[in-house]
Design a protein around this motif. Sequence first.
Motif, PDB file in Angstrom:
ATOM      1  N   ASP A  14    -116.189 -36.604  14.833  1.00  0.00           N
ATOM      2  CA  ASP A  14    -116.825 -37.645  14.319  1.00  0.00           C
ATOM      3  C   ASP A  14    -117.895 -38.213  14.970  1.00  0.00           C
ATOM      4  OD1 ASP A  14    -114.668 -37.631  12.254  1.00  0.00           O
ATOM      5  OD2 ASP A  14    -113.604 -39.095  13.121  1.00  0.00           O
ATOM      6  N   ARG A  15    -117.873 -37.964  16.374  1.00  0.00           N
ATOM      7  CA  ARG A  15    -118.863 -38.577  17.062  1.00  0.00           C
ATOM      8  C   ARG A  15    -120.149 -37.681  17.468  1.00  0.00           C
ATOM      9  NH1 ARG A  15    -114.897 -41.850  17.112  1.00  0.00           N
ATOM     10  NH2 ARG A  15    -114.958 -43.994  17.982  1.00  0.00           N
ATOM     11  N   GLY A  16    -119.699 -36.242  16.856  1.00  0.00           N
ATOM     12  CA  GLY A  16    -120.742 -35.239  17.314  1.00  0.00           C
ATOM     13  C   GLY A  16    -120.757 -35.027  18.881  1.00  0.00           C
ATOM     14  N   ILE A  17    -119.687 -35.012  19.525  1.00  0.00           N
ATOM     15  CA  ILE A  17    -119.852 -34.877  21.023  1.00  0.00           C
ATOM     16  C   ILE A  17    -118.856 -33.600  21.329  1.00  0.00           C
ATOM     17  CG2 ILE A  17    -120.667 -37.157  21.798  1.00  0.00           C
ATOM     18  CD1 ILE A  17    -117.818 -37.897  22.516  1.00  0.00           C
ATOM     19  N   THR A  18    -119.032 -33.108  22.556  1.00  0.00           N
ATOM     20  CA  THR A  18    -117.889 -31.911  23.052  1.00  0.00           C
ATOM     21  C   THR A  18    -117.033 -32.530  24.069  1.00  0.00           C
ATOM     22  OG1 THR A  18    -119.545 -31.486  24.885  1.00  0.00           O
ATOM     23  CG2 THR A  18    -119.923 -30.300  22.729  1.00  0.00           C
ATOM     24  N   PRO A  19    -116.133 -31.919  24.266  1.00  0.00           N
ATOM     25  CA  PRO A  19    -115.293 -32.247  25.372  1.00  0.00           C
ATOM     26  C   PRO A  19    -115.797 -32.276  26.626  1.00  0.00           C
ATOM     27  CG  PRO A  19    -114.047 -30.754  23.807  1.00  0.00           C
ATOM     28  CD  PRO A  19    -115.507 -30.780  23.542  1.00  0.00           C
ATOM     29  N   TYR A  20    -116.830 -31.337  26.903  1.00  0.00           N
ATOM     30  CA  TYR A  20    -117.563 -31.678  28.309  1.00  0.00           C
ATOM     31  C   TYR A  20    -118.364 -32.629  28.191  1.00  0.00           C
ATOM     32  CZ  TYR A  20    -120.915 -30.285  31.736  1.00  0.00           C
ATOM     33  OH  TYR A  20    -121.851 -30.420  32.779  1.00  0.00           O
ATOM     34  N   ARG A  21    -118.853 -33.236  27.318  1.00  0.00           N
ATOM     35  CA  ARG A  21    -119.283 -34.484  27.251  1.00  0.00           C
ATOM     36  C   ARG A  21    -118.504 -35.591  27.664  1.00  0.00           C
ATOM     37  NH1 ARG A  21    -124.040 -35.666  28.798  1.00  0.00           N
ATOM     38  NH2 ARG A  21    -122.843 -36.944  30.172  1.00  0.00           N
ATOM     39  N   VAL A  22    -117.309 -35.692  26.963  1.00  0.00           N
ATOM     40  CA  VAL A  22    -116.356 -36.527  27.210  1.00  0.00           C
ATOM     41  C   VAL A  22    -115.910 -36.560  28.888  1.00  0.00           C
ATOM     42  CG1 VAL A  22    -113.843 -37.467  26.832  1.00  0.00           C
ATOM     43  CG2 VAL A  22    -115.576 -36.543  24.883  1.00  0.00           C
ATOM     44  N   SER A  23    -115.722 -35.417  29.300  1.00  0.00           N
ATOM     45  CA  SER A  23    -115.407 -35.082  30.780  1.00  0.00           C
ATOM     46  C   SER A  23    -116.301 -35.671  31.517  1.00  0.00           C
ATOM     47  CB  SER A  23    -115.176 -34.000  30.847  1.00  0.00           C
ATOM     48  OG  SER A  23    -114.875 -33.402  32.400  1.00  0.00           O
ATOM     49  N   LYS A  24    -117.658 -35.431  31.181  1.00  0.00           N
ATOM     50  CA  LYS A  24    -118.687 -35.934  32.218  1.00  0.00           C
ATOM     51  C   LYS A  24    -118.901 -37.378  32.010  1.00  0.00           C
ATOM     52  CE  LYS A  24    -120.226 -32.353  34.212  1.00  0.00           C
ATOM     53  NZ  LYS A  24    -119.962 -32.244  35.481  1.00  0.00           N
ATOM     54  N   ASP A  25    -118.649 -37.926  30.898  1.00  0.00           N
ATOM     55  CA  ASP A  25    -118.750 -39.669  30.803  1.00  0.00           C
ATOM     56  C   ASP A  25    -117.562 -40.364  31.171  1.00  0.00           C
ATOM     57  OD1 ASP A  25    -121.121 -38.918  29.319  1.00  0.00           O
ATOM     58  OD2 ASP A  25    -120.373 -39.326  27.520  1.00  0.00           O
ATOM     59  N   THR A  26    -116.308 -39.936  31.157  1.00  0.00           N
ATOM     60  CA  THR A  26    -115.313 -40.358  31.769  1.00  0.00           C
ATOM     61  C   THR A  26    -114.703 -40.083  33.077  1.00  0.00           C
ATOM     62  OG1 THR A  26    -113.534 -38.596  30.476  1.00  0.00           O
ATOM     63  CG2 THR A  26    -114.505 -40.534  29.315  1.00  0.00           C
ATOM     64  N   GLY A  27    -115.238 -38.745  33.496  1.00  0.00           N
ATOM     65  CA  GLY A  27    -114.451 -38.331  34.915  1.00  0.00           C
ATOM     66  C   GLY A  27    -113.340 -37.662  34.778  1.00  0.00           C
ATOM     67  N   ILE A  28    -112.826 -37.485  33.437  1.00  0.00           N
ATOM     68  CA  ILE A  28    -111.483 -36.581  33.290  1.00  0.00           C
ATOM     69  C   ILE A  28    -111.966 -35.296  33.335  1.00  0.00           C
ATOM     70  CG2 ILE A  28    -109.639 -36.375  31.590  1.00  0.00           C
ATOM     71  CD1 ILE A  28    -109.858 -38.965  30.770  1.00  0.00           C
ATOM     72  N   PRO A  29    -111.500 -34.378  34.374  1.00  0.00           N
ATOM     73  CA  PRO A  29    -111.793 -33.092  34.319  1.00  0.00           C
ATOM     74  C   PRO A  29    -111.484 -32.079  32.881  1.00  0.00           C
ATOM     75  CG  PRO A  29    -110.473 -33.848  36.105  1.00  0.00           C
ATOM     76  CD  PRO A  29    -110.544 -34.689  35.155  1.00  0.00           C
ATOM     77  N   THR A  30    -112.541 -31.349  32.640  1.00  0.00           N
ATOM     78  CA  THR A  30    -112.448 -30.430  31.416  1.00  0.00           C
ATOM     79  C   THR A  30    -110.988 -29.574  31.777  1.00  0.00           C
ATOM     80  OG1 THR A  30    -113.624 -28.748  32.237  1.00  0.00           O
ATOM     81  CG2 THR A  30    -114.589 -30.320  30.833  1.00  0.00           C
ATOM     82  N   SER A  31    -110.649 -29.301  32.638  1.00  0.00           N
ATOM     83  CA  SER A  31    -109.244 -28.849  33.011  1.00  0.00           C
ATOM     84  C   SER A  31    -108.249 -29.414  32.265  1.00  0.00           C
ATOM     85  CB  SER A  31    -109.059 -28.139  34.386  1.00  0.00           C
ATOM     86  OG  SER A  31    -109.075 -29.174  35.244  1.00  0.00           O
ATOM     87  N   THR A  32    -108.168 -30.535  32.675  1.00  0.00           N
ATOM     88  CA  THR A  32    -107.210 -31.731  32.257  1.00  0.00           C
ATOM     89  C   THR A  32    -107.035 -31.940  30.861  1.00  0.00           C
ATOM     90  OG1 THR A  32    -107.451 -32.923  34.154  1.00  0.00           O
ATOM     91  CG2 THR A  32    -106.429 -34.142  32.274  1.00  0.00           C
ATOM     92  N   LEU A  33    -108.311 -31.849  30.297  1.00  0.00           N
ATOM     93  CA  LEU A  33    -108.511 -31.829  28.824  1.00  0.00           C
ATOM     94  C   LEU A  33    -107.733 -30.634  27.976  1.00  0.00           C
ATOM     95  CD1 LEU A  33    -111.985 -33.268  28.226  1.00  0.00           C
ATOM     96  CD2 LEU A  33    -109.861 -34.505  27.936  1.00  0.00           C
ATOM     97  N   SER A  34    -108.133 -29.312  28.753  1.00  0.00           N
ATOM     98  CA  SER A  34    -107.614 -28.077  28.369  1.00  0.00           C
ATOM     99  C   SER A  34    -105.874 -28.214  28.480  1.00  0.00           C
ATOM    100  CB  SER A  34    -108.360 -27.053  28.808  1.00  0.00           C
ATOM    101  OG  SER A  34    -107.728 -25.728  28.769  1.00  0.00           O
ATOM    102  N   ASP A  35    -105.400 -28.705  29.462  1.00  0.00           N
ATOM    103  CA  ASP A  35    -104.041 -28.854  29.660  1.00  0.00           C
ATOM    104  C   ASP A  35    -103.303 -29.262  28.607  1.00  0.00           C
ATOM    105  OD1 ASP A  35    -103.962 -26.940  31.896  1.00  0.00           O
ATOM    106  OD2 ASP A  35    -104.095 -28.788  33.339  1.00  0.00           O
ATOM    107  N   TRP A  36    -103.795 -30.719  28.139  1.00  0.00           N
ATOM    108  CA  TRP A  36    -103.610 -31.433  26.977  1.00  0.00           C
ATOM    109  C   TRP A  36    -103.590 -30.647  25.863  1.00  0.00           C
ATOM    110  CZ3 TRP A  36    -106.717 -36.572  28.120  1.00  0.00           C
ATOM    111  CH2 TRP A  36    -106.565 -37.099  29.153  1.00  0.00           C
ATOM    112  N   LYS A  37    -104.554 -29.858  25.541  1.00  0.00           N
ATOM    113  CA  LYS A  37    -104.585 -29.209  24.359  1.00  0.00           C
ATOM    114  C   LYS A  37    -103.661 -27.980  24.111  1.00  0.00           C
ATOM    115  CE  LYS A  37    -107.808 -26.442  21.777  1.00  0.00           C
ATOM    116  NZ  LYS A  37    -109.386 -25.722  21.884  1.00  0.00           N
TER     117      LYS A  37
END
Length: 63
Positions: A14-37
């Motif tokens: 909806d916001r037109g962003i990527t998980p990578y952008r969320v990771s950079k903006d929040t400090g949550i590692p992309t690997s953590t997002l991947s583990d959740w997925k």
Amino acid sequence: MNVLYEKFEALIKDRGITPYRVSKDTGIPTSTLSDWKNGRSNPKADKLKILANYFGVDIKDLL
């Protein structure tokens, strides 16, 4: 894929962003997002709060 990650994906789409952008903006590692997925782990309360604040939604909206 778990329900939380599906909601996360809807928010980033909806916001037109990527998980990578969320990771950079929040400090949550992309690997953590991947583990959740992939269901290898679930987010802890502190990470849920960060994501809720980032997207401007209530934590309940992510669950």
